[in-house]
Design a protein around this motif. Sequence first.
Motif, PDB file in Angstrom:
ATOM      1  N   ILE A  25     -63.724   4.761 -35.574  1.00 36.50           N
ATOM      2  CA  ILE A  25     -63.722   3.971 -36.842  1.00 36.50           C
ATOM      3  C   ILE A  25     -62.381   4.240 -37.498  1.00 36.50           C
ATOM      4  O   ILE A  25     -61.952   3.071 -38.216  1.00 36.50           O
ATOM      5  CB  ILE A  25     -64.675   5.219 -37.697  1.00 36.50           C
ATOM      6  CG1 ILE A  25     -66.031   5.136 -37.172  1.00 36.50           C
ATOM      7  CG2 ILE A  25     -64.496   4.758 -39.169  1.00 36.50           C
ATOM      8  CD1 ILE A  25     -66.959   6.123 -37.842  1.00 36.50           C
ATOM      9  N   LEU A  26     -61.495   5.130 -37.131  1.00 34.18           N
ATOM     10  CA  LEU A  26     -60.059   5.247 -37.856  1.00 34.18           C
ATOM     11  C   LEU A  26     -59.463   3.997 -37.093  1.00 34.18           C
ATOM     12  O   LEU A  26     -58.913   3.280 -38.252  1.00 34.18           O
ATOM     13  CB  LEU A  26     -59.535   6.408 -37.032  1.00 34.18           C
ATOM     14  CG  LEU A  26     -58.156   6.466 -37.571  1.00 34.18           C
ATOM     15  CD1 LEU A  26     -57.801   6.863 -38.899  1.00 34.18           C
ATOM     16  CD2 LEU A  26     -57.351   7.735 -36.665  1.00 34.18           C
ATOM     17  N   GLY A  34     -57.249  -1.493 -38.322  1.00 36.11           N
ATOM     18  CA  GLY A  34     -56.777  -2.917 -37.690  1.00 36.11           C
ATOM     19  C   GLY A  34     -57.814  -4.015 -38.102  1.00 36.11           C
ATOM     20  O   GLY A  34     -57.823  -5.188 -37.521  1.00 36.11           O
ATOM     21  N   ILE A  35     -58.354  -3.997 -39.343  1.00 39.73           N
ATOM     22  CA  ILE A  35     -59.242  -4.930 -39.670  1.00 39.73           C
ATOM     23  C   ILE A  35     -58.836  -6.180 -39.797  1.00 39.73           C
ATOM     24  O   ILE A  35     -59.392  -7.155 -40.004  1.00 39.73           O
ATOM     25  CB  ILE A  35     -60.135  -4.422 -40.716  1.00 39.73           C
ATOM     26  CG1 ILE A  35     -61.576  -5.278 -41.118  1.00 39.73           C
ATOM     27  CG2 ILE A  35     -59.387  -4.045 -42.058  1.00 39.73           C
ATOM     28  CD1 ILE A  35     -62.386  -4.334 -41.983  1.00 39.73           C
ATOM     29  N   GLU A  37     -53.733 -12.764 -36.371  1.00 40.34           N
ATOM     30  CA  GLU A  37     -53.328 -13.281 -35.082  1.00 40.34           C
ATOM     31  C   GLU A  37     -53.739 -14.848 -35.172  1.00 40.34           C
ATOM     32  O   GLU A  37     -52.941 -15.752 -34.487  1.00 40.34           O
ATOM     33  CB  GLU A  37     -54.046 -12.587 -34.151  1.00 40.34           C
ATOM     34  CG  GLU A  37     -53.991 -13.090 -32.787  1.00 40.34           C
ATOM     35  CD  GLU A  37     -52.751 -13.133 -32.060  1.00 40.34           C
ATOM     36  OE1 GLU A  37     -52.266 -13.841 -31.306  1.00 40.34           O
ATOM     37  OE2 GLU A  37     -51.818 -12.135 -32.804  1.00 40.34           O
ATOM     38  N   PHE A  38     -54.688 -15.199 -35.684  1.00 42.07           N
ATOM     39  CA  PHE A  38     -55.157 -16.574 -35.768  1.00 42.07           C
ATOM     40  C   PHE A  38     -54.295 -17.555 -36.525  1.00 42.07           C
ATOM     41  O   PHE A  38     -53.891 -18.572 -36.161  1.00 42.07           O
ATOM     42  CB  PHE A  38     -56.620 -16.745 -36.327  1.00 42.07           C
ATOM     43  CG  PHE A  38     -57.186 -17.942 -36.601  1.00 42.07           C
ATOM     44  CD1 PHE A  38     -57.076 -18.988 -35.480  1.00 42.07           C
ATOM     45  CD2 PHE A  38     -57.736 -18.551 -37.706  1.00 42.07           C
ATOM     46  CE1 PHE A  38     -57.833 -20.386 -35.592  1.00 42.07           C
ATOM     47  CE2 PHE A  38     -57.929 -19.743 -37.843  1.00 42.07           C
ATOM     48  CZ  PHE A  38     -58.008 -20.869 -36.910  1.00 42.07           C
ATOM     49  N   GLN A  51     -56.870  -6.835 -27.568  1.00 43.88           N
ATOM     50  CA  GLN A  51     -57.402  -7.650 -26.850  1.00 43.88           C
ATOM     51  C   GLN A  51     -58.459  -8.416 -27.522  1.00 43.88           C
ATOM     52  O   GLN A  51     -58.611  -9.688 -27.589  1.00 43.88           O
ATOM     53  CB  GLN A  51     -57.940  -7.441 -25.456  1.00 43.88           C
ATOM     54  CG  GLN A  51     -57.912  -8.546 -24.567  1.00 43.88           C
ATOM     55  CD  GLN A  51     -58.069  -8.144 -22.977  1.00 43.88           C
ATOM     56  OE1 GLN A  51     -58.124  -6.925 -22.771  1.00 43.88           O
ATOM     57  NE2 GLN A  51     -57.976  -8.976 -22.411  1.00 43.88           N
ATOM     58  N   ILE A  52     -59.290  -7.758 -28.162  1.00 47.69           N
ATOM     59  CA  ILE A  52     -60.352  -8.193 -29.145  1.00 47.69           C
ATOM     60  C   ILE A  52     -59.714  -9.116 -30.402  1.00 47.69           C
ATOM     61  O   ILE A  52     -60.256 -10.269 -30.586  1.00 47.69           O
ATOM     62  CB  ILE A  52     -61.046  -6.992 -29.737  1.00 47.69           C
ATOM     63  CG1 ILE A  52     -61.988  -6.222 -28.448  1.00 47.69           C
ATOM     64  CG2 ILE A  52     -62.210  -7.583 -30.689  1.00 47.69           C
ATOM     65  CD1 ILE A  52     -62.712  -5.157 -29.039  1.00 47.69           C
ATOM     66  N   VAL A  53     -58.701  -8.408 -30.985  1.00 50.56           N
ATOM     67  CA  VAL A  53     -57.826  -9.426 -31.849  1.00 50.56           C
ATOM     68  C   VAL A  53     -57.505 -10.734 -31.487  1.00 50.56           C
ATOM     69  O   VAL A  53     -57.800 -11.734 -32.237  1.00 50.56           O
ATOM     70  CB  VAL A  53     -56.796  -8.580 -32.426  1.00 50.56           C
ATOM     71  CG1 VAL A  53     -55.710  -9.402 -33.087  1.00 50.56           C
ATOM     72  CG2 VAL A  53     -57.067  -7.194 -33.043  1.00 50.56           C
TER      73      VAL A  53
END
Length: 419
Positions: A260-261, A266-267, A273-274, A379-381
């Motif tokens: 959660i932290l 990083g939300i 990145e896009f 990597q998800i980002v």
Amino acid sequence: MFVSFFPQPKLFFTSAALWSLVGILFWFFGGQQLGAAIGLPPAAPDAPPILGVPMFWSAPFLWFYIYFAVMLAAFYLFWRFYSPHPWQNWSILVSAFILFSTYINVQIYVALNNWRGPFFDLFQKAISAPGTVSAAELYSLFGIYALIGLMFISLYVVTKFVVSHYIFRWRTAMNDFYAQNWSRLRHIEGASQRVQEDTMRFSTSMEQLGVAFADSLLTLIAFLPVLDALSAHITELPLIGPIPHSLVIVALVWSLFGTILLAVAGIKLPGMEFRNQRVEAAYRKELVYGEDDPNRASPPALTELFQNVRRTYFRYYFHYAYFNVFRAGFGQADAIFSSVILIPTIAAGKITLGIWQQISTAFGQVSSSFQYLVSAWPQIVELISIYKRLRAFEATLYGEPLPDIDQRYLAKHGVEDPT
């Protein structure tokens, strides 16, 4: 992105998840015992663990191999007849192989953890009571470790080779799909980059994240019972005192806190990145036009485009800086957390060096599995940003409105939305 490689992706992934869940539940609630009918019974509850690689050809493992093959064959045959697909051998069979090799890799770590207990107990005995342990006994345990390591290396090399071909096949499927529809896609800004580069990056990221997720799930399945059994050695927890299933509960709470932290910290990163990729694509496109047209890529135009690159990257660096503060801080705390919660038990002298090593390893495996999002977030980002770029292709092919950022680009350049 998916329909080119998987048959009916939404239904396929849903059925794969449900079938996997059925297979796992049936295995734990009766499936393991079925092997006894063909002479491959499960290990007795009080049987000591088999040390080293012989565990992989013991009766329980041989029955698991048969069970996995039967479940896979049923799933494969269903899709082969229900919805034939030119890439289904790779998307089903090779995906299953990668999943299987991931499971075996997890079991190698279980075998290594089983080795740690007797080795470090023998080590403790050797240094606390000189002359009671022979060098041959220590060499013997190191020989077991070497064979486990050899098996790990062999599996690693084979899996990496297969995965490399798997990624390229997925990229090939996407490339062929987009090439067939190129006349409808070519107007999209950065279309050439999306087909040439983003397909490769997307397939690579999806495979890596998928394997990491499967590894985390299978690690939990393998190590949670181990960690729960080791909880019997824990006398109490700092500030809390004695509780049942202590190590499992603490690993879950700690990992949930970390996830959660860092998710909150990083939300904003996926969208940024896009935007980085968009301004890079616009800058690169102008340079490419300038190679053939002397009226393009003028210094003022390039300066303006590069200023856009600079502005978006500097904003991205700022947001990533505070994300890294939380990420590095949690990583440092996580490195010592399992030892801190064992301090009351260590001070009471209730565990040996071997048990401490087993607890530290098992806790680390379970904790890292629960923290899948923590380790995979960068990597998800990147994957989300690639998905957004390729989503414009999907929108064009299926007559859907383009994403907002693409619509703004078309409006700025006076181009109508072709959908």
